[in-house]
Design a protein around this motif. Structure first.
Motif, PDB file in Angstrom:
ATOM      1  N   GLY A  87       0.823  -1.207   0.000  1.00 65.51           N
ATOM      2  CA  GLY A  87       0.000   0.000   0.000  1.00 65.51           C
ATOM      3  C   GLY A  87       0.857   1.257   0.000  1.00 65.51           C
ATOM      4  N   ILE A  88       1.893   1.246   0.821  1.00 63.66           N
ATOM      5  CA  ILE A  88       2.829   2.369   0.847  1.00 63.66           C
ATOM      6  C   ILE A  88       3.525   2.497  -0.499  1.00 63.66           C
ATOM      7  N   SER A  89       3.929   1.366  -1.076  1.00 61.59           N
ATOM      8  CA  SER A  89       4.628   1.396  -2.364  1.00 61.59           C
ATOM      9  C   SER A  89       3.785   2.070  -3.434  1.00 61.59           C
ATOM     10  N   LEU A  90       2.515   1.735  -3.505  1.00 55.83           N
ATOM     11  CA  LEU A  90       1.642   2.326  -4.521  1.00 55.83           C
ATOM     12  C   LEU A  90       1.450   3.823  -4.284  1.00 55.83           C
ATOM     13  N   ARG A  91       1.315   4.221  -3.026  1.00 54.49           N
ATOM     14  CA  ARG A  91       1.123   5.650  -2.742  1.00 54.49           C
ATOM     15  C   ARG A  91       2.388   6.454  -2.978  1.00 54.49           C
ATOM     16  N   GLU A  92       3.534   5.860  -2.697  1.00 59.85           N
ATOM     17  CA  GLU A  92       4.786   6.553  -3.002  1.00 59.85           C
ATOM     18  C   GLU A  92       5.019   6.586  -4.517  1.00 59.85           C
ATOM     19  N   MET A 106       0.005  -7.822  -4.766  1.00 58.49           N
ATOM     20  CA  MET A 106       0.036  -6.535  -5.451  1.00 58.49           C
ATOM     21  C   MET A 106      -1.202  -6.352  -6.332  1.00 58.49           C
ATOM     22  N   VAL A 107      -1.646  -7.419  -6.970  1.00 64.82           N
ATOM     23  CA  VAL A 107      -2.893  -7.352  -7.744  1.00 64.82           C
ATOM     24  C   VAL A 107      -4.024  -6.845  -6.852  1.00 64.82           C
ATOM     25  N   ASP A 108      -4.123  -7.416  -5.673  1.00 69.91           N
ATOM     26  CA  ASP A 108      -5.187  -7.027  -4.739  1.00 69.91           C
ATOM     27  C   ASP A 108      -4.998  -5.595  -4.253  1.00 69.91           C
ATOM     28  N   ALA A 109      -3.740  -5.190  -4.042  1.00 68.59           N
ATOM     29  CA  ALA A 109      -3.469  -3.826  -3.583  1.00 68.59           C
ATOM     30  C   ALA A 109      -3.840  -2.802  -4.651  1.00 68.59           C
TER      31      ALA A 109
END
Length: 393
Positions: free
Chosen positions: A80-85, A124-127
């Motif tokens: 989740g952090i990875s996607l937001r960053e 990651m698919v789910d995120a």
């Protein structure tokens, strides 16, 4: 309401000077002349300072999220952090819609990225799917890159397609001796570049990969049919000979990713496939693996779409490199990162161009005295997401 003015507007047909764009709510209301800006006294004005007012970029192939989620071979960050960053970085480069390209490998023979472990891929698919119902800066979509020897993960792929978690599907074949690695010497050097292997080790790997069970054309066709029934575009990958293009088109492929040679790119265009090349290829002056030169193919009108592949900044820079260095038409280059990819993934009714009624995904690009492109504002769905102010003091 916003009015973006004092710039050159990239429309579907041309670059309009002396115009402004009016945004009402989530959508583009109209394109007006500069002298009509005063007709909107209560609107928030965004001054483009003579720069370009462009649709937001649509990147349909990039594995950049893998780098942020797994920055080291033994490190995994919170997804989740990875996607937001990631989206903070992506929007700063003008990317307002990102198709995160996740690799569905049986195993990653090159560098064993933990991000490519099947369990982590599914996480990651789910995120990515979860972002649709959470606060977010850009549109997150999934490009499922399915390796054809990954026969044990077919059911999971189809489940993700049926659960609306896949938005673009491509089939990959990295078997040594064909496609991207048709030159076995290039394959050997690439493998040794990632891992400390002897010549004997490399030869063992080559023979193993060449004798691995893969999906049949019938099985690929069945999977593609499921995707197409859900309105998902299907792409081929690393097409290396003309006959392969007829084969991939037979199961519904509409996109040819990274054709290996100029002749193959020309053939793909002739039979109606949309072609993709990497923007880093433009910046580097050619392919890192010795294949097609994107700049040459674009100059010969063989490439429809540019993607960032692994370097998000490349889209913005490639537009101007292709114009300034290779003398291509600037409007056409903008289309390769906006309207053309939108059409390829069947999103052009909503995004991809500045037209009344479409969603207001708009960016402002100014240029420094030395030509460096500066993205100074980015809007998604009519919301101003970021502004950047460069200073000299």
């Amino acid at each position: 309401m916003y009015v973006i003015h004092n710039g050159k507007v990239i429309t579907e047909e041309t670059i309009e000077e002396g115009c402004a764009v009016v945004i009402d709510g989530e959508r583009i209301k109209e394109i007006i002349s500069e002298d009509q800006v005063l007709d909107y006294p209560d609107a928030v004005k965004i001054d483009a300072h003579g720069g370009f007012i462009s649709p937001g970029f649509i990147d349909i192939h990039s594995d950049y999220i893998e780098t942020l989620a797994s920055p080291r071979p033994t490190t995994m960050m919170d997804f989740g952090i990875s996607l937001r960053e990631a989206e903070k970085i992506l929007i700063s480069h003008g990317i307002t819609t990102m198709f995160h390209s996740l690799s569905f490998y049986r195993d990653d023979i090159f560098n064993h990225k933990p991000m490519r472990n099947p369990a982590n891929v599914q996480r990651m698919v789910d995120a990515i799917a979860a972002t649709h119902n959470q606060p977010h800066l850009i549109r997150h979509r999934l490009h499922a890159r399915f390796e054809i020897d990954n026969v044990n993960e077919v059911d999971r792929l189809i489940e993700n397609i049926n659960n609306d978690k896949v938005h673009l599907l491509s089939f990959m074949d990295h078997t040594p001796g064909q496609g991207q690695y048709r030159d076995l010497e290039v394959y050997r050097k690439t493998l040794k570049g990632y891992r400390n292997l002897s010549d004997e080790d490399v030869q063992t790997i080559i023979l193993d990969r060449q004798n691995t069970e893969c999906l049949t054309i019938h099985q690929i066709s069945e999977i593609a049919a499921v995707a197409i029934s859900k309105g998902i575009a299907v792409a081929s990958h690393d097409d290396d000979y003309s006959e392969k293009l007829d084969l991939v088109r037979s199961y519904g492929t509409t996109i040819s990713e990274f054709p290996i040679t100029l002749d193959v790119a020309k053939k793909a265009k002739e039979i109606g496939l949309q072609t993709i090349a990497g923007a880093p290829n433009v910046m580097l002056g050619g392919s890192h693996s010795g294949n097609l030169s994107a700049a040459q193919a674009i100059s010969e009108n063989c490439i429809d779409i540019l993607c960032s592949d692994y370097y998000p900044a490349a889209l913005l820079h490639a537009i101007f490199t292709l114009t300034d260095t290779y003398d291509n038409n600037l409007h056409d280059m903008f289309m390769k990162v906006t309207l053309n990819p939108a059409k390829a993934v069947q999103m052009d009714e909503e995004i991809g161009s500045i037209r009344a009624g479409k969603r207001a995904d708009i960016i402002v690009i100014e240029r420094m005295d030395d030509g460096y492109p500066m993205l100074t504002a980015a809007m998604v769905n009519g919301a101003l997401m970021t502004t950047t102010n460069y200073r000299t003091n």
